[in-house]
Enzyme design. Structure first.
Site, mmCIF file in Angstrom:
data_model
loop_
_atom_site.group_PDB
_atom_site.id
_atom_site.type_symbol
_atom_site.label_atom_id
_atom_site.label_comp_id
_atom_site.label_asym_id
_atom_site.label_seq_id
_atom_site.Cartn_x
_atom_site.Cartn_y
_atom_site.Cartn_z
ATOM 1 N N ASP A 264 14.781 -0.184 0.303
ATOM 2 C CA ASP A 264 15.529 -0.354 1.545
ATOM 3 C C ASP A 264 16.613 -1.407 1.282
ATOM 4 O O ASP A 264 17.635 -1.097 0.692
ATOM 5 C CB ASP A 264 14.526 -0.769 2.625
ATOM 6 C CG ASP A 264 15.109 -0.786 4.019
ATOM 7 O OD1 ASP A 264 15.952 0.054 4.313
ATOM 8 O OD2 ASP A 264 14.705 -1.648 4.830
ATOM 9 N N ASP B 70 4.274 3.614 6.133
ATOM 10 C CA ASP B 70 3.666 3.344 7.424
ATOM 11 C C ASP B 70 4.655 2.808 8.442
ATOM 12 O O ASP B 70 5.732 2.332 8.102
ATOM 13 C CB ASP B 70 2.572 2.288 7.275
ATOM 14 C CG ASP B 70 3.155 0.891 7.016
ATOM 15 O OD1 ASP B 70 3.945 0.743 6.064
ATOM 16 O OD2 ASP B 70 2.846 -0.037 7.787
ATOM 17 N N LYS C 272 0.815 -1.188 0.000
ATOM 18 C CA LYS C 272 0.000 0.000 0.000
ATOM 19 C C LYS C 272 0.860 1.254 0.000
ATOM 20 O O LYS C 272 0.379 2.347 -0.279
ATOM 21 C CB LYS C 272 -0.881 0.035 1.273
ATOM 22 C CG LYS C 272 -1.717 -1.193 1.474
ATOM 23 C CD LYS C 272 -2.335 -1.159 2.886
ATOM 24 C CE LYS C 272 -2.651 -2.546 3.347
ATOM 25 N NZ LYS C 272 -2.999 -2.581 4.780
ATOM 26 N N GLY C 273 2.137 1.091 0.328
ATOM 27 C CA GLY C 273 3.012 2.245 0.571
ATOM 28 C C GLY C 273 3.115 3.234 -0.577
ATOM 29 O O GLY C 273 3.305 4.425 -0.350
ATOM 30 N N LYS D 215 17.163 4.223 0.600
ATOM 31 C CA LYS D 215 18.082 4.202 1.745
ATOM 32 C C LYS D 215 19.307 3.407 1.320
ATOM 33 O O LYS D 215 19.393 2.209 1.583
ATOM 34 C CB LYS D 215 17.430 3.440 2.902
ATOM 35 C CG LYS D 215 16.689 4.245 3.910
ATOM 36 C CD LYS D 215 16.299 3.304 5.046
ATOM 37 C CE LYS D 215 14.995 3.679 5.666
ATOM 38 N NZ LYS D 215 14.486 2.636 6.569
ATOM 39 N N PHE E 261 13.924 5.241 10.511
ATOM 40 C CA PHE E 261 12.608 4.750 10.118
ATOM 41 C C PHE E 261 11.741 5.910 9.640
ATOM 42 O O PHE E 261 11.453 6.853 10.369
ATOM 43 C CB PHE E 261 11.914 3.957 11.229
ATOM 44 C CG PHE E 261 10.914 3.007 10.639
ATOM 45 C CD1 PHE E 261 11.308 1.752 10.205
ATOM 46 C CD2 PHE E 261 9.593 3.406 10.417
ATOM 47 C CE1 PHE E 261 10.404 0.896 9.572
ATOM 48 C CE2 PHE E 261 8.694 2.562 9.795
ATOM 49 C CZ PHE E 261 9.097 1.300 9.375
ATOM 50 N N GLU F 281 7.493 2.221 -6.368
ATOM 51 C CA GLU F 281 7.675 1.853 -4.966
ATOM 52 C C GLU F 281 7.786 3.101 -4.098
ATOM 53 O O GLU F 281 8.226 4.153 -4.560
ATOM 54 C CB GLU F 281 8.963 1.033 -4.802
ATOM 55 C CG GLU F 281 8.729 -0.451 -4.556
ATOM 56 C CD GLU F 281 8.169 -0.758 -3.173
ATOM 57 O OE1 GLU F 281 7.331 0.012 -2.646
ATOM 58 O OE2 GLU F 281 8.563 -1.787 -2.611
ATOM 59 N N ASP F 282 7.425 2.959 -2.829
ATOM 60 C CA ASP F 282 7.599 4.069 -1.902
ATOM 61 C C ASP F 282 9.070 4.252 -1.529
ATOM 62 O O ASP F 282 9.612 5.342 -1.611
ATOM 63 C CB ASP F 282 6.725 3.892 -0.644
ATOM 64 C CG ASP F 282 6.894 2.522 0.024
ATOM 65 O OD1 ASP F 282 7.642 1.662 -0.502
ATOM 66 O OD2 ASP F 282 6.267 2.296 1.071
ATOM 67 N N ARG G 157 0.437 6.713 7.312
ATOM 68 C CA ARG G 157 0.437 6.811 5.851
ATOM 69 C C ARG G 157 -0.169 8.133 5.382
ATOM 70 O O ARG G 157 0.148 8.629 4.307
ATOM 71 C CB ARG G 157 -0.400 5.678 5.233
ATOM 72 C CG ARG G 157 0.160 4.285 5.430
ATOM 73 C CD ARG G 157 -0.569 3.312 4.514
ATOM 74 N NE ARG G 157 -0.404 1.915 4.903
ATOM 75 C CZ ARG G 157 0.619 1.148 4.560
ATOM 76 N NH1 ARG G 157 1.606 1.652 3.843
ATOM 77 N NH2 ARG G 157 0.689 -0.105 4.953
HETATM 78 P P1 IMP Z 1 13.101 -3.786 0.861
HETATM 79 O O1 IMP Z 1 12.595 -5.048 0.243
HETATM 80 O O2 IMP Z 1 13.973 -4.059 2.047
HETATM 81 O O3 IMP Z 1 13.765 -2.866 -0.123
HETATM 82 O O4 IMP Z 1 11.855 -3.092 1.514
HETATM 83 C C1 IMP Z 1 10.984 -2.340 0.817
HETATM 84 C C2 IMP Z 1 9.708 -2.128 1.593
HETATM 85 O O5 IMP Z 1 9.932 -2.054 2.991
HETATM 86 C C3 IMP Z 1 9.074 -0.820 1.210
HETATM 87 O O6 IMP Z 1 8.184 -0.973 0.170
HETATM 88 C C4 IMP Z 1 8.418 -0.377 2.495
HETATM 89 O O7 IMP Z 1 7.081 -0.866 2.518
HETATM 90 C C5 IMP Z 1 9.188 -1.019 3.589
HETATM 91 N N1 IMP Z 1 10.123 -0.050 4.244
HETATM 92 C C6 IMP Z 1 11.465 -0.028 4.151
HETATM 93 N N2 IMP Z 1 11.993 0.970 4.869
HETATM 94 C C7 IMP Z 1 10.942 1.622 5.406
HETATM 95 C C8 IMP Z 1 10.838 2.789 6.259
HETATM 96 O O8 IMP Z 1 11.810 3.441 6.659
HETATM 97 N N3 IMP Z 1 9.578 3.151 6.593
HETATM 98 C C9 IMP Z 1 8.459 2.487 6.181
HETATM 99 N N4 IMP Z 1 8.514 1.397 5.389
HETATM 100 C C10 IMP Z 1 9.752 0.969 5.014
HETATM 101 MG MG MG Z 2 5.256 -0.962 4.181
#
Ligand code: IMP
Ligand code: MG
Length: 178
Positions: free
Chosen positions: A102, A158, A42-43, A130, A151, A98-99, A164
Site C-alpha cells: 500500500d 482483512d 497474518k495477511g 496499490k 479497501f 506480503e499480501d 480473511r
Molecule cells: P503499507 O505499509 O502501507 O504498504 O501497508 C501494508 C499492509 O497494510 C498490508 O500488509 C496490509 O496488511 C495492510 N493493507 C493495506 N491496504 C489494505 C487493504 O486494502 N485491505 C486490507 N489490508 C490492507
Molecule cells: Mg492487515
C-alpha cells in the site's frame, strides 16, 4: 459476509493461475540458491501457503508479524515487530511474501531490517499492489496484480480481522468502514 462486498476483483481461478506463474518463476530463479520464504502474518498466510506449493525447489519457511495499521483502514506509518524470525539468516536468499503493498512503509522497514541482519539477498513477492498510494519506492520482483485505491479484503486480507477467509479478492463496501 458476502453482503459487505461491493465487487469481486479477482476470482479464485484467476488468483490460482497467477500464483502458478509466480511459483514457476521463483523456482527457476532460485535454483541452486538458499531460499528462505518469509511470510508476513497474518495477511499473507493464504498467499504464502499457495505460493510455496508452486515452488518446486528446496526452500525453508518462516514468518514475521508486524503491525502498522491497528484496526483502522489508514496506515500509522509506524512499524512494530510483533514476532521475529526463528532462524539465523546470514546465508539465506530471502523472499518476503506480503499480501498487499500500500504505502510501502512496512516493506521498506522490513527490507532494511533484514539487510541489517545480513541476509544474503532480499526480494519481494506481493499478491497485490496499490500503486496510487505509494509513499516510498518499493521494487516488487514477484507481483500478482495491481488493484485500485479501494479497501480490499479476502484471500488473507482483512478489515478489523474479518473477511480473511473469503476465497476471492473483493472490494469492501465503504459503509462498512466509514
Ligand atoms: P503499507 O505499509 O502501507 O504498504 O501497508 C501494508 C499492509 O497494510 C498490508 O500488509 C496490509 O496488511 C495492510 N493493507 C493495506 N491496504 C489494505 C487493504 O486494502 N485491505 C486490507 N489490508 C490492507
Ligand atoms: Mg492487515
Amino acid at each position: 459476509m458476502l453482503k459487505d462486498i461491493k465487487e469481486i476483483l479477482l476470482t479464485e481461478e484467476v488468483i490460482k493461475e497467477k500464483i502458478k506463474e509466480l511459483g514457476a518463476k521463483i523456482s527457476r530463479e532460485y535454483k541452486d540458491r538458499n531460499l528462505l520464504v518469509v511470510g508476513i502474518l497474518k495477511g499473507s498466510v493464504v498467499f504464502t501457503a499457495d505460493l510455496i506449493k508452486n515452488i518446486n525447489i528446496p526452500c525453508e519457511l518462516d514468518f514475521m508479524a508486524v503491525s502498522s495499521y491497528g484496526n483502522s483502514s489508514e496506515t500509522s506509518g509506524i512499524v512494530r515487530i510483533l514476532k521475529d524470525l526463528d532462524t539465523n539468516i546470514d546465508d539465506k536468499d530471502i523472499i518476503i511474501v506480503e499480501d498487499i503493498v500500500d504505502s510501502g512503509v512496512t516493506l521498506d522497514y522490513l527490507q532494511r531490517y533484514l539487510k541489517a541482519r545480513n541476509a544474503k539477498s532480499i526480494k519481494i513477492a506481493a499478491l497485490l499492489s496499490k500503486p496510487a498510494r505509494r509513499k516510498t519506492e518499493i521494487n516488487v520482483e514477484y507481483l500478482g496484480f495491481e488493484v485500485p485505491d479501494e479497501f480490499i479484503v479476502g484471500y488473507g486480507l482483512d478489515y478489523a480481522e474479518k473477511y480473511r477467509n473469503l476465497p476471492f479478492i473483493g472490494v469492501l463496501k465503504e459503509e462498512v468502514y466509514k
